[in-house]
Design a protein around this motif. Structure first.
Motif, PDB file in Angstrom:
ATOM      1  N   VAL A  36     -26.000 -41.476 -25.222  1.00  0.00           N
ATOM      2  CA  VAL A  36     -25.437 -40.631 -26.276  1.00  0.00           C
ATOM      3  C   VAL A  36     -25.438 -39.167 -25.846  1.00  0.00           C
ATOM      4  O   VAL A  36     -24.489 -38.418 -26.113  1.00  0.00           O
ATOM      5  N   GLY A  37     -26.491 -38.734 -25.158  1.00  0.00           N
ATOM      6  CA  GLY A  37     -26.547 -37.362 -24.682  1.00  0.00           C
ATOM      7  C   GLY A  37     -25.439 -37.046 -23.704  1.00  0.00           C
ATOM      8  O   GLY A  37     -24.867 -35.946 -23.729  1.00  0.00           O
ATOM      9  N   ALA A  38     -25.104 -38.003 -22.823  1.00  0.00           N
ATOM     10  CA  ALA A  38     -24.034 -37.777 -21.858  1.00  0.00           C
ATOM     11  C   ALA A  38     -22.686 -37.593 -22.539  1.00  0.00           C
ATOM     12  O   ALA A  38     -21.796 -36.914 -22.021  1.00  0.00           O
ATOM     13  N   MET A  39     -22.531 -38.195 -23.731  1.00  0.00           N
ATOM     14  CA  MET A  39     -21.281 -38.087 -24.484  1.00  0.00           C
ATOM     15  C   MET A  39     -21.230 -36.820 -25.331  1.00  0.00           C
ATOM     16  O   MET A  39     -20.200 -36.493 -25.900  1.00  0.00           O
ATOM     17  N   LEU A  40     -22.351 -36.112 -25.444  1.00  0.00           N
ATOM     18  CA  LEU A  40     -22.500 -35.010 -26.394  1.00  0.00           C
ATOM     19  C   LEU A  40     -22.300 -35.503 -27.825  1.00  0.00           C
ATOM     20  O   LEU A  40     -21.684 -34.831 -28.648  1.00  0.00           O
ATOM     21  N   GLY A  41     -22.841 -36.682 -28.085  1.00  0.00           N
ATOM     22  CA  GLY A  41     -22.776 -37.246 -29.428  1.00  0.00           C
ATOM     23  C   GLY A  41     -21.731 -38.334 -29.551  1.00  0.00           C
ATOM     24  O   GLY A  41     -20.682 -38.287 -28.900  1.00  0.00           O
ATOM     25  N   ALA A  42     -22.035 -39.335 -30.383  1.00  0.00           N
ATOM     26  CA  ALA A  42     -21.104 -40.429 -30.656  1.00  0.00           C
ATOM     27  C   ALA A  42     -20.668 -40.335 -32.110  1.00  0.00           C
ATOM     28  O   ALA A  42     -21.499 -40.338 -33.022  1.00  0.00           O
ATOM     29  N   HIS A  43     -19.375 -40.237 -32.337  1.00  0.00           N
ATOM     30  CA  HIS A  43     -18.838 -40.121 -33.694  1.00  0.00           C
ATOM     31  C   HIS A  43     -19.257 -41.344 -34.496  1.00  0.00           C
ATOM     32  O   HIS A  43     -19.055 -42.479 -34.075  1.00  0.00           O
ATOM     33  N   ALA A 289     -15.790 -40.310 -27.887  1.00  0.00           N
ATOM     34  CA  ALA A 289     -15.960 -38.950 -27.375  1.00  0.00           C
ATOM     35  C   ALA A 289     -15.002 -38.636 -26.229  1.00  0.00           C
ATOM     36  O   ALA A 289     -14.532 -37.502 -26.105  1.00  0.00           O
ATOM     37  N   TYR A 290     -14.705 -39.623 -25.386  1.00  0.00           N
ATOM     38  CA  TYR A 290     -13.847 -39.393 -24.226  1.00  0.00           C
ATOM     39  C   TYR A 290     -12.448 -38.945 -24.642  1.00  0.00           C
ATOM     40  O   TYR A 290     -11.865 -38.047 -24.024  1.00  0.00           O
ATOM     41  N   VAL A 291     -11.896 -39.550 -25.690  1.00  0.00           N
ATOM     42  CA  VAL A 291     -10.538 -39.195 -26.091  1.00  0.00           C
ATOM     43  C   VAL A 291     -10.522 -37.991 -27.032  1.00  0.00           C
ATOM     44  O   VAL A 291      -9.540 -37.249 -27.066  1.00  0.00           O
ATOM     45  N   ILE A 292     -11.603 -37.786 -27.785  1.00  0.00           N
ATOM     46  CA  ILE A 292     -11.639 -36.621 -28.672  1.00  0.00           C
ATOM     47  C   ILE A 292     -11.707 -35.330 -27.861  1.00  0.00           C
ATOM     48  O   ILE A 292     -11.011 -34.351 -28.129  1.00  0.00           O
ATOM     49  N   ALA A 293     -12.578 -35.313 -26.842  1.00  0.00           N
ATOM     50  CA  ALA A 293     -12.794 -34.088 -26.073  1.00  0.00           C
ATOM     51  C   ALA A 293     -11.849 -33.957 -24.890  1.00  0.00           C
ATOM     52  O   ALA A 293     -11.669 -32.853 -24.367  1.00  0.00           O
TER      53      ALA A 293
END
Length: 386
Positions: A36-43, A289-293
């Motif tokens: 989760v930290g690597a993603m900077l959070g999971a929606h 997170a990959y597609v949001i950011a």
């Protein structure tokens, strides 16, 4: 003479995939909070989507493991994160998120003057929420009573339009209580959500240092990026983001590169990128997170994907099929008891290898959700958020 590093889209997407555990999943035993930290959070507006986002990135992880990290060992926390939306965050990182997010300027209130809270009233509400939740788990109705009792009747006035209803005035700043570290979600009580005050020790952190660390983390995960990309990810004023990047550049904390010929930024010295493009097939859930950011959007959603998988330019409305680092389709899963049907609508012709990988991804969806999966390749007939 200084030579500006040139970075292609293929190189950027490959590095993002590596750092997001999408090029290859985190190994067995990797703490869920690390993913989760690597993603900077999971929606986590829909918790099952967050469970999938994490589980698809980590070998052997199921929804039960995510829930255990959230409710048992408390290494995860469910609270309001970037854009004021509900996220799972690594609990140890709450001080960083709290200091960074509370320092982001807020735009003008979307509500009419008679509905808005003043800044003084907003501060009173955030403090009242923290006092009410200290050591307790309260439903929304119970919390509302406590907030009104600690502030005044004005906080409970039902004047805030929301979902064909009127909410009490104080709920305008509920997300700010999450940012301030005075509110997070607790386990459901029956069908009702509960809220509590997170137990993470001292949340004090220097906002300036936190913002620098936050930009560094963002660029590590999603760079190269522009201030406008960062502002869009946070729903923050672009001018503020531009000024912040300028300060960090002057201090030597970030470095300018050319990203597909356009100036962008990476963390200082972080200019190593893979030579080849991202490879592989992945299924990502709503608001991953990959597609949001990921930016620029037209690169991440090429061709027909821009119209099919975005909603008014907004990413995350559909679960997406990722092929070699870009969106190449949409999908939907419908659960019935212990079985789930996964319908995938590719927008490109898949090779035999990619078809095998898609089948493996569907099996993995079933493992994460603890259900027996069935793959159907065809049109996804449901709309966004279905």
């Amino acid at each position: 003479m200084t030579t500006t590093v040139r970075i292609t889209w293929d190189a950027a997407s490959a590095r993002r995939a590596e750092r997001q555990f999408l090029a290859g999943p985190a190994g067995t035993g990797t703490p869920v909070a690390e993913v989760v930290g690597a993603m900077l959070g999971a929606h986590a507006q829909v918790l099952s989507a967050a469970e999938l986002a994490v589980g698809m990135r980590a070998d052997g992880v199921t929804r039960a493991d995510v829930r255990a990290a959230l409710w048992d060992d408390r290494s995860l926390i469910k609270t309001y994160g970037p854009r004021g939306t509900v996220h799972l965050l690594a609990a140890r990182e709450l001080p960083l998120f709290s200091a960074a997010l509370t320092a982001v300027p807020t735009g003008p209130s979307p509500f009419p003057p008679g509905v808005r809270l003043t800044e003084e009233q907003a501060g009173q509400v955030v403090a009242a929420i923290g006092d009410a939740l200290d050591g307790r788990f309260l439903t929304l109705d119970e919390l509302s009573e406590e907030v009104v009792a600690r502030t005044g009747p004005w906080a409970g006035d039902r004047v805030m339009p929301a979902f064909q209803d009127l909410w009490p005035r104080w709920r305008q700043v509920m997300h700010r209580a999450g940012w301030a570290g005075t509110l997070c979600f607790g386990p459901n009580r029956g069908r009702k959500a509960t809220y509590t005050r997170p137990v993470t020790g001292d949340l004090e952190a220097d906002p300036g240092d936190a913002q620098a660390a936050f930009v560094h983390r963002y660029l590590h995960a999603y760079g190269p990026a522009t201030p406008q990309h960062f502002a869009r990810w946070l729903a923050a004023p672009p001018g503020w983001a531009t000024a912040l990047f300028g300060e960090l550049a002057s201090a030597g904390r970030i470095e300018e590169v050319l990203f597909e010929g356009t100036p962008a930024w990476v963390a200082a010295g972080d200019t190593d990128f893979p030579e080849g493009p991202a490879r592989g097939v992945r299924l990502l859930p709503y608001f991953d997170a990959y597609v949001i950011a990921g930016q620029p959007r037209e690169r991440l959603f090429p061709g027909a994907a821009y119209e099919r998988a975005l909603g008014g330019g907004q990413a995350g409305n559909y679960p997406v099929l990722l092929v070699d680092g870009v969106v190449a389709g949409v999908w939907h899963q419908r659960r019935r008891g212990r079985r789930t049907t996964v319908t995938v609508e590719p927008l490109v012709r898949l090779t035999a290898r990619q078809e095998r990988e898609l089948g493996e991804q569907v099996e993995r969806v079933g493992e994460v959700l603890e259900a027996a999966p069935e793959l159907v390749v065809g049109e996804v007939t449901v709309g966004p958020h279905a």
